[in-house]
Scaffold this active site. Structure first.
Site, PDB file in Angstrom:
ATOM      1  N   GLU A  61       0.824  -1.208   0.000  1.00 32.65           N
ATOM      2  CA  GLU A  61       0.000   0.000   0.000  1.00 32.65           C
ATOM      3  C   GLU A  61       0.861   1.262   0.000  1.00 32.65           C
ATOM      4  O   GLU A  61       0.554   2.238  -0.693  1.00 32.65           O
ATOM      5  CB  GLU A  61      -0.914   0.017   1.238  1.00 32.65           C
ATOM      6  CG  GLU A  61      -1.857  -1.181   1.327  1.00 32.65           C
ATOM      7  CD  GLU A  61      -1.311  -2.299   2.176  1.00 32.65           C
ATOM      8  OE1 GLU A  61      -2.085  -2.839   2.993  1.00 32.65           O
ATOM      9  OE2 GLU A  61      -0.109  -2.637   2.042  1.00 32.65           O
ATOM     10  N   THR A 205      20.554 -38.829   4.247  1.00 28.98           N
ATOM     11  CA  THR A 205      20.738 -38.149   2.962  1.00 28.98           C
ATOM     12  C   THR A 205      22.087 -37.448   2.905  1.00 28.98           C
ATOM     13  O   THR A 205      22.761 -37.451   1.874  1.00 28.98           O
ATOM     14  CB  THR A 205      19.603 -37.134   2.740  1.00 28.98           C
ATOM     15  OG1 THR A 205      18.351 -37.820   2.703  1.00 28.98           O
ATOM     16  CG2 THR A 205      19.788 -36.382   1.434  1.00 28.98           C
ATOM     17  N   GLU A 296      13.277 -32.888   1.592  1.00 28.55           N
ATOM     18  CA  GLU A 296      13.996 -33.640   0.549  1.00 28.55           C
ATOM     19  C   GLU A 296      14.750 -34.790   1.209  1.00 28.55           C
ATOM     20  O   GLU A 296      15.942 -34.963   1.007  1.00 28.55           O
ATOM     21  CB  GLU A 296      14.955 -32.720  -0.210  1.00 28.55           C
ATOM     22  CG  GLU A 296      14.269 -31.730  -1.122  1.00 28.55           C
ATOM     23  CD  GLU A 296      15.207 -31.189  -2.184  1.00 28.55           C
ATOM     24  OE1 GLU A 296      15.727 -32.001  -2.976  1.00 28.55           O
ATOM     25  OE2 GLU A 296      15.415 -29.964  -2.215  1.00 28.55           O
ATOM     26  N   GLY A 298      14.985 -38.913   3.119  1.00 26.92           N
ATOM     27  CA  GLY A 298      14.821 -40.325   2.816  1.00 26.92           C
ATOM     28  C   GLY A 298      13.521 -40.888   3.351  1.00 26.92           C
ATOM     29  O   GLY A 298      12.735 -40.187   4.003  1.00 26.92           O
ATOM     30  N   LEU A 301      12.454 -40.528   7.407  1.00 27.37           N
ATOM     31  CA  LEU A 301      12.054 -39.196   7.834  1.00 27.37           C
ATOM     32  C   LEU A 301      10.819 -38.727   7.076  1.00 27.37           C
ATOM     33  O   LEU A 301       9.943 -38.066   7.650  1.00 27.37           O
ATOM     34  CB  LEU A 301      13.214 -38.212   7.639  1.00 27.37           C
ATOM     35  CG  LEU A 301      12.969 -36.779   8.113  1.00 27.37           C
ATOM     36  CD1 LEU A 301      12.466 -36.726   9.550  1.00 27.37           C
ATOM     37  CD2 LEU A 301      14.254 -35.947   7.954  1.00 27.37           C
TER      38      LEU A 301
END
Length: 364
Positions: A61, A205, A296, A298, A301
């Site tokens: 605004e 990972t 992202e 495995g 998890l």
């Protein structure tokens, strides 16, 4: 000249423009929402427009009013979100709107933030302005789906991503998984990361893939890279420990062996949690201002995150390949279902082609 009637259809084109403006800052405004605004003069000509570019910066605004200047007198401001009425990092927008001498405020959606919700509209009405609410409400809520979710639930919106073969495998029996999908699909993953505030992986990972987890330059500010480890059995040479490109947070539960940190570079931030529950991690990330996060991780998890209701959306990249093998890797662990009727039923959202691969986005 615009017919200033109460018919909301009059304001739809202008609200669409405000939405377009808001989306210019997608992925950069957390913990704030996406907001766009335009100002019309007293005879309906566009004289100002703006959007919120990030926390601490001017609200949409204010940007639009500054551009309009005195031309806003007796005019209309069209804004995707109810103007704020409280002092935060910036002054309340309601007061700037009142001071500008506008006659009318057209609003897309009510702000779910309890500090504002309805109070901004009341303040404008009490000051004599004509307030029109709910113009393209659904569309305005859609662009701020993640912000609304965080405000109402106290944790960020979670997206779970994985890439797999046509027969549902994320790797071969020997653990090889690079690359199941092609360059175009991987580029799309980088684009998804650029719109998220954090990317979460587990220790498995990090050990197996040694990922970098950046947007590869698609975002000016890289997402926070989060390693969620139960034991802190992590390699000291991981790429994630170099925080020159992007910040890293190592989150761990009560079983974590903190001796790991004695040989670790000082860059990564540490977060000790009271449990291994993904919900606790997400509450902490919400407090850090995250509206949207990307899992992202495995299978273990990923399954835990779904069961803890920390995933609201899945993005599945499907390659036209067959990996086979009864024991080949699956994207998820066992949920323990005993009947098909008890399984998770996802809602179709979007199916897109990414080079030779497909990307299927669904809501849980």
């Amino acid at each position: 000249m615009i017919d200033f009637s109460v018919d909301k259809k009059i304001w739809v084109p202008w609200m669409r423009r405000s939405i377009q403006l808001a989306l210019l800052a997608e992925g950069r405004t957390s913990p704030n929402p996406l907001v766009g605004a335009i100002v019309l003069d007293s005879i309906g000509r566009l004289v100002g427009e703006g959007y919120h570019t990030g926390a601490g910066n001017a609200h949409a605004e204010i940007e639009a009013l500054n551009q309009a200047g005195e031309k806003s007198i007796d005019g209309t401001i069209v804004v995707t979100l109810e103007p704020c009425c409280h002092q935060g990092l910036t002054p309340p927008c309601t007061e700037a709107i009142i001071k500008a001498g506008l006659k009318r405020v057209v609003i897309g959606m009510v702000d779910p933030d309890p500090r504002v919700s309805g109070n901004g509209i009341s303040r404008l009405k009490d000051s004599g302005l004509d307030v029109i609410e709910g113009v393209l409400k659904k569309e305005c809520e859609e662009i701020n789906r993640e912000f609304i979710f965080r405000v109402r639930n106290g944790r960020p919106w979670g997206i779970l991503k994985w890439a797999m073969s046509l027969d549902g495998r994320i790797g071969l029996l020997n653990g090889s998984s690079k690359w199941i999908t092609g360059v175009t699909a991987r580029d799309s993953v980088h684009q998804i990361r650029s719109r998220c505030d954090a990317v979460i992986v587990g220790g498995g990972t990090v050990r197996a893939d040694n990922p970098l987890l950046t947007s590869r330059g698609k975002s000016e500010i890289e997402p926070l890279r989060v390693v969620f480890s139960r034991t802190l059995d992590l390699p000291l040479s991981a790429k994630l420990w170099d925080t020159k490109i992007a910040k890293t947070l190592i989150a761990y539960g009560p079983e974590g062996d903190e001796a790991f940190f004695s040989d670790l570079p000082s860059g990564p931030e540490r977060l000790r949690l009271n449990s291994d529950d993904p919900s606790e991690l997400l509450i902490s990330l919400s407090e850090k201002g995250c509206n949207k996060i990307l899992w992202e991780c495995g299978p273990l998890l990923a399954t835990s995150a779904i069961e803890a209701e920390c995933v609201q959306e899945v993005a599945v990249f499907i390659a036209p390949k067959l990996l086979g093998g009864i024991s080949s890797m699956s994207p998820l662990n066992n949920f323990g279902f005993e009947s098909i009727n008890s399984t998770y039923k996802l809602q179709h959202s979007l199916l897109e082609r990414k080079g030779e691969d497909l990307c299927w986005s669904l809501l849980i």
